[in-house]
Scaffold this active site. Structure first.
Site, PDB file in Angstrom:
ATOM      1  N   HIS A 275     -27.917  22.497  27.862  1.00 30.61           N
ATOM      2  CA  HIS A 275     -28.524  22.036  26.609  1.00 30.61           C
ATOM      3  C   HIS A 275     -30.050  22.100  26.653  1.00 30.61           C
ATOM      4  O   HIS A 275     -30.691  22.192  25.615  1.00 30.61           O
ATOM      5  CB  HIS A 275     -28.042  20.624  26.267  1.00 30.61           C
TER       6      HIS A 275
ATOM      7  N   SER B  72     -37.376  19.977  27.455  1.00 33.36           N
ATOM      8  CA  SER B  72     -37.525  19.354  26.121  1.00 33.36           C
ATOM      9  C   SER B  72     -36.409  18.344  25.884  1.00 33.36           C
ATOM     10  O   SER B  72     -36.589  17.388  25.122  1.00 33.36           O
ATOM     11  CB  SER B  72     -37.543  20.415  25.013  1.00 33.36           C
TER      12      SER B  72
ATOM     13  N   ASP C  84     -14.895  25.155  41.264  1.00 34.76           N
ATOM     14  CA  ASP C  84     -14.119  26.274  41.804  1.00 34.76           C
ATOM     15  C   ASP C  84     -13.567  27.097  40.634  1.00 34.76           C
ATOM     16  O   ASP C  84     -13.936  26.847  39.486  1.00 34.76           O
ATOM     17  CB  ASP C  84     -12.976  25.743  42.697  1.00 34.76           C
TER      18      ASP C  84
END
Ligand code: HEM
Length: 341
Positions: A69, A79, A254
């Site tokens: 994100h 940010s 994994d």
């Protein structure tokens, strides 16, 4: 003689590379070497992450999602860490993003060792790498040298919902310079962590009324039956559901996510689609059956970590990861900059 000279040149080249570090565009492996007095920046990050990991293994998915994100919105510029009434954090899409306190603790440890040296943007990628490694993934080599951004606005958060089509997902990743292979490798992050029921209710209960009330046929009916009990329609809490339905590996980085989606046990719609679409299915099959996932996931994380990196005066080294520096030139020149409340 020529052979000896060649060997000497090769050796020198190797030493030089080791001294200077490999560079990735603006970034460099070992960027912080000898920049923090006698302290080893990467070792400090690792120590703090390790101390938290033993108490809470969910920091691995928390940090992975945080890096995604951060990097996909205005580049990897931290940010996402800025506080403020309208900063990225406040957007609905980021409401479940976690790990901010851990980043604060790492930043405090680094500021103590060498104030004003290590960026918050680098802390996110280094801490994520370590947490991935602690959860069983490869310890990929992270180039550093990112600087922290000045702007964080919730309107800039354009992370798509889990109903996104494969076509749109490919386009979304391509905008950031990532190809279909990178995308499928990065979705491997869904081998750890959880989704909340609200993101899968439509798959379970046909909220759109397009399947005569039946669950999504691309999900194994035994799984949808279990999940309907876990995620009842009128629940008072939005319960978590493991993204990797293999219980034994739900917290391990994994290739089990790929194995699960091949047997119709994907949780998010887009996860399941990756196993069905002709463009992504061959990649999924290769990852599920092969041994290449750890290295390929690491490479894809390095690539994601170089999206929109800031250098020089484009960015700064924040004192607190939650606020731009008080005397930053940007604070005066733009009211769009977010400051701490
Ligand atoms: C179009 C791409 C993607 C979509 C639509 C998507 C969607 C989602 C959704 C809906 C959740 C559940 C959030 C919640 O209920 O709190 C989630 C969780 C998660 N995502 Fe993704 N994701 C995408 C790509 C990625 C990428 C590229 C990464 C990292 C490389 C990532 C890492 C994670 C992790 C680790 C979690 C679990 C978080 C936790 O347990 O706190 N995702 N994702």
């Amino acid at each position: 003689m020529a052979k000896i000279l060649g060997a000497v040149a090769l050796g020198l080249g190797f030493i030089l590379l080791n001294l200077t570090g490999f560079s990735y565009g603006a970034l460099q492996v070992g960027f912080y070497r000898r920049k923090c007095g006698r302290s080893d920046v990467e070792a400090i990050v690792r120590r703090v992450v390790a101390a938290h990991f033993v108490k809470d293994r969910t920091i691995t998915p928390a940090l992975l999602r945080m890096q995604f994100h951060d990097c996909f919105v205005r580049g990897c510029d931290a940010s996402i860490l800025l506080d403020g009434s309208n900063s990225e954090k406040t957007s609905g899409t980021n409401s479940n993003v976690r790990g901010f306190q851990l980043i604060d603790i790492i930043k405090a440890a680094l500021e103590k060792a060498c104030p004003g040296v290590v960026s918050c943007a680098d802390i996110i990628v280094l801490a994520t790498r370590d947490a991935v490694n602690m959860a069983g993934g490869e310890r990929y080599i992270v180039p550093t040298g990112r600087r922290d951004g000045f702007i964080s606005l919730s309107d800039n958060v354009d992370i798509p919902p889990p109903e996104i089509s494969v076509t749109d997902a490919i386009a979304f990743f391509a905008q950031k310079g990532l190809n279909t292979l990178d995308m499928v490798h990065l979705f491997g992050a869904h081998t750890v962590g959880v989704t909340h029921c609200s993101f899968i209710l439509d798959r379970l209960f046909d909220l759109q009324g397009q399947r005569g009330g039946k669950p999504d046929p691309t999900m194994d009916p035994r799984l949808s039956a279990v999940l309907k009990r876990r995620c009842p329609l009128k629940a008072s809490v939005d319960s978590p559901v493991n993204l990797d339905q293999n219980l034994r590996s739900a917290n391990i980085v994994d290739n089990s996510f790929y194995k699960e989606i091949l047997i119709k046990r994907g949780i998010l719609q887009i996860d399941q689609e990756l196993a069905l679409d002709r463009r992504t299915r061959p990649i999924v099959v290769g990852l599920a059956n092969g041994t290449t996932f750890p290295a390929q996931f690491g490479s894809a994380m390095i690539k994601m970590g170089s999206i929109g990196v800031l250098t020089g005066r484009q960015g700064e080294i924040r004192k607190s990861c939650r606020a731009v520096n008080p005397h930053s030139h940007r604070v005066k020149s733009t009211h769009r900059t977010t400051t701490i409340n």
